[in-house]
Design an enzyme around this catalytic site. Structure first.
Site, short mmCIF file in Angstrom:
data_model
loop_
_atom_site.label_atom_id
_atom_site.label_comp_id
_atom_site.label_asym_id
_atom_site.label_seq_id
_atom_site.Cartn_x
_atom_site.Cartn_y
_atom_site.Cartn_z
N ARG A 100 1.17 -1.30 -0.53
CA ARG A 100 -0.24 0.08 -0.53
C ARG A 100 0.65 1.53 -0.43
O ARG A 100 2.08 1.77 1.14
CB ARG A 100 -0.79 -0.25 0.82
CG ARG A 100 -1.81 1.26 1.61
CD ARG A 100 -2.75 1.46 2.22
NE ARG A 100 -4.16 0.50 1.37
CZ ARG A 100 -4.92 0.22 2.24
NH1 ARG A 100 -5.30 0.96 3.35
NH2 ARG A 100 -6.00 -0.54 2.15
N HIS A 127 -7.51 0.95 -6.22
CA HIS A 127 -7.47 -0.12 -5.67
C HIS A 127 -8.38 -1.32 -5.85
O HIS A 127 -9.58 -1.86 -5.31
CB HIS A 127 -8.17 0.71 -4.50
CG HIS A 127 -8.33 0.20 -3.03
ND1 HIS A 127 -7.36 -0.81 -2.79
CD2 HIS A 127 -9.05 0.46 -1.61
CE1 HIS A 127 -8.13 -1.50 -1.02
NE2 HIS A 127 -8.72 -0.43 -0.57
N GLN A 130 -10.04 -4.31 -3.60
CA GLN A 130 -11.17 -4.49 -2.92
C GLN A 130 -11.98 -4.17 -4.14
O GLN A 130 -13.56 -4.42 -3.73
CB GLN A 130 -11.48 -2.50 -2.42
CG GLN A 130 -12.62 -2.09 -1.59
CD GLN A 130 -12.93 -2.13 -0.84
OE1 GLN A 130 -12.51 -2.65 -0.12
NE2 GLN A 130 -13.72 -2.74 -0.80
N ASP A 222 -17.12 6.50 -1.33
CA ASP A 222 -16.30 6.78 -0.64
C ASP A 222 -15.76 8.46 0.28
O ASP A 222 -16.75 9.02 -0.07
CB ASP A 222 -14.61 6.61 -1.11
CG ASP A 222 -13.72 5.43 -1.30
OD1 ASP A 222 -13.75 5.99 0.01
OD2 ASP A 222 -12.71 5.92 -1.44
N CYS A 262 -16.86 0.67 0.92
CA CYS A 262 -15.07 0.25 0.98
C CYS A 262 -14.89 0.14 1.96
O CYS A 262 -13.71 -0.29 2.74
CB CYS A 262 -14.13 0.37 0.44
SG CYS A 262 -13.79 1.91 0.54
N ARG A 290 -13.59 -9.31 2.40
CA ARG A 290 -12.31 -8.74 1.49
C ARG A 290 -11.47 -9.99 1.73
O ARG A 290 -10.20 -10.64 1.25
CB ARG A 290 -11.06 -7.88 2.12
CG ARG A 290 -12.16 -6.68 2.15
CD ARG A 290 -11.54 -5.97 1.17
NE ARG A 290 -10.32 -5.88 0.35
CZ ARG A 290 -9.54 -4.94 0.81
NH1 ARG A 290 -10.14 -3.65 1.24
NH2 ARG A 290 -7.64 -4.79 0.53
N1 NVA Z 1 -9.62 5.86 -0.92
C1 NVA Z 1 -9.83 5.83 -0.14
C2 NVA Z 1 -10.04 4.46 0.51
C3 NVA Z 1 -9.80 3.72 1.81
C4 NVA Z 1 -9.48 2.79 1.58
C5 NVA Z 1 -8.28 5.98 0.70
O1 NVA Z 1 -6.97 6.20 -0.62
O2 NVA Z 1 -8.46 7.07 1.77
N1 CP Z 2 -11.09 -0.29 2.59
C1 CP Z 2 -10.14 -0.72 2.33
O1 CP Z 2 -8.56 -0.30 1.97
O2 CP Z 2 -9.47 -0.75 3.92
P1 CP Z 2 -9.08 -0.03 4.75
O3 CP Z 2 -7.96 1.24 4.76
O4 CP Z 2 -8.89 -0.45 6.51
O5 CP Z 2 -7.01 -1.66 5.06
#
Ligand code: NVA
Ligand code: CP
Length: 302
Positions: A100, A127, A130, A222, A262, A290
């Site tokens: 990540r 992502h 997800q 989101d 998500c 997940r």
């Molecule tokens: N769009 C959000 C998704 C978190 C799972 C982010 O990137 O923070």
């Molecule tokens: N939806 C998702 O990716 O959650 P986290 O940021 O908790 O991993």
């Protein structure tokens, strides 16, 4: 599967996705397996995570392997070791690297340095783990992916962009309602639309949440400010006012519609509590899914 792993949804061929979803469904029946026995997976987190980190960690464990979580703080990543070098070293110990991070170019750098598959656990642009889960959740609920109208309400962010990629690959009818200036990358939209010449479906961009929600079977949203955009949060709060899934918006959707998020959610911003906790919400099933999808993706790339 290319050696670079799973950086966007397209890294698993369209024809292979049904098998991935079927495998995940099997993992929902039988959690334990041995396919990763003796194998170690590195999970590199340069941003916060709850679901992704724990689902990969538990997923590797339940398949008989071992996961090592590396966070920026406490590792040499914080002191600027190049992503290629980190990946090169990790791939001499591990059979896959889950990452990540920020820009897609940074995960590409991990993939360049690595000799084992790299899995995208979220970047600023995509992502895929997800949205793979979301597709699995929809398929499990409606027993199909096409012939449904999908609405995206809110930011044209990493989630929206993986949905656009999915719409191209699977021929989905997708309508995205994003405020002016917060739409998805036009290049990604064009590429997905070009793919739809073969796969079918459509991608519509609008600024009207009402238009997107009308007759939709699947409504997704989101957070208004993603990780890394904290400084813009106040400005975004003003720009995204009205881009919220609430009961009034839900009333415009198909009578059998479902709501996805998500998570984590900002209740009262992009979604109201009554919708998130209400009968149309599959967000909690989606979060649980997940785990089987993490396992199915790990098996596929390793
Ligand atoms: N769009 C959000 C998704 C978190 C799972 C982010 O990137 O923070
Ligand atoms: N939806 C998702 O990716 O959650 P986290 O940021 O908790 O991993």
């Amino acid at each position: 599967m290319s050696r670079r792993g799973f950086l966007t949804l397209a890294d698993i061929a369209i024809a292979d996705w049904p098998a991935v979803f079927d495998r995940a469904a099997l993992f929902n029946q039988h959690r334990l397996g041995t396919s990763l026995a003796g194998k170690t997976v590195a999970v590199v987190m340069e941003k916060a995570s709850t679901r992704t980190r724990v689902s990969f960690e538990v997923g590797v464990y339940e398949l008989g392997g071992h996961a090592v979580v590396i966070q920026t703080e406490g590792s040499q990543i914080a002191r600027g070791e190049p992503a290629e070098d980190t990946a090169r070293v990790l791939s001499s110990y591990c059979q896959a690297i889950v990452v990540r991070t920020f820009g897609q170019e940074r995960i590409a750098a991990y993939a360049r340095g690595s000799t084992v598959p790299v899995i995208n656990a979220l970047t600023d642009q995509h992502h895929p783990c997800q949205v793979a889960t979301d597709l699995f959740t929809v398929r499990d609920h409606f027993k199909k992916l096409t012939g449904l109208r999908y609405a995206w309400i809110g930011d044209g962010n990493n989630m929206a962009q993986s949905w656009i990629e999915a719409a191209g690959m699977f021929g989905l009818e997708l309508v995205l309602a994003c405020p002016d200036g917060y739409g998805p990358d036009p290049q990604l939209v064009n590429a997905a639309r070009a793919q739809q010449a073969q796969t079918g479906g459509s991608i519509t961009l609008t600024t009207s949440p009402e238009e997107a929600a009308t007759r939709a079977h699947v409504l997704s949203t989101d957070v208004w400010a993603s990780m890394g955009q904290e400084a813009e949060a106040a400005k975004r709060k003003a720009s995204f006012k009205g881009y919220r899934i609430d009961q009034a918006l839900l009333d415009r959707s198909a009578k059998d519609s479902i709501v996805l998020h998500c998570l984590p959610a900002h209740r009262g911003e992009e979604i109201t509590s009554d919708v998130l906790d209400g009968p149309r919400s599959l967000a909690w099933v989606q979060a649980a899914n997940r785990l089987p999808i993490a396992k199915a993706i790990l098996e596929r790339v390793i």
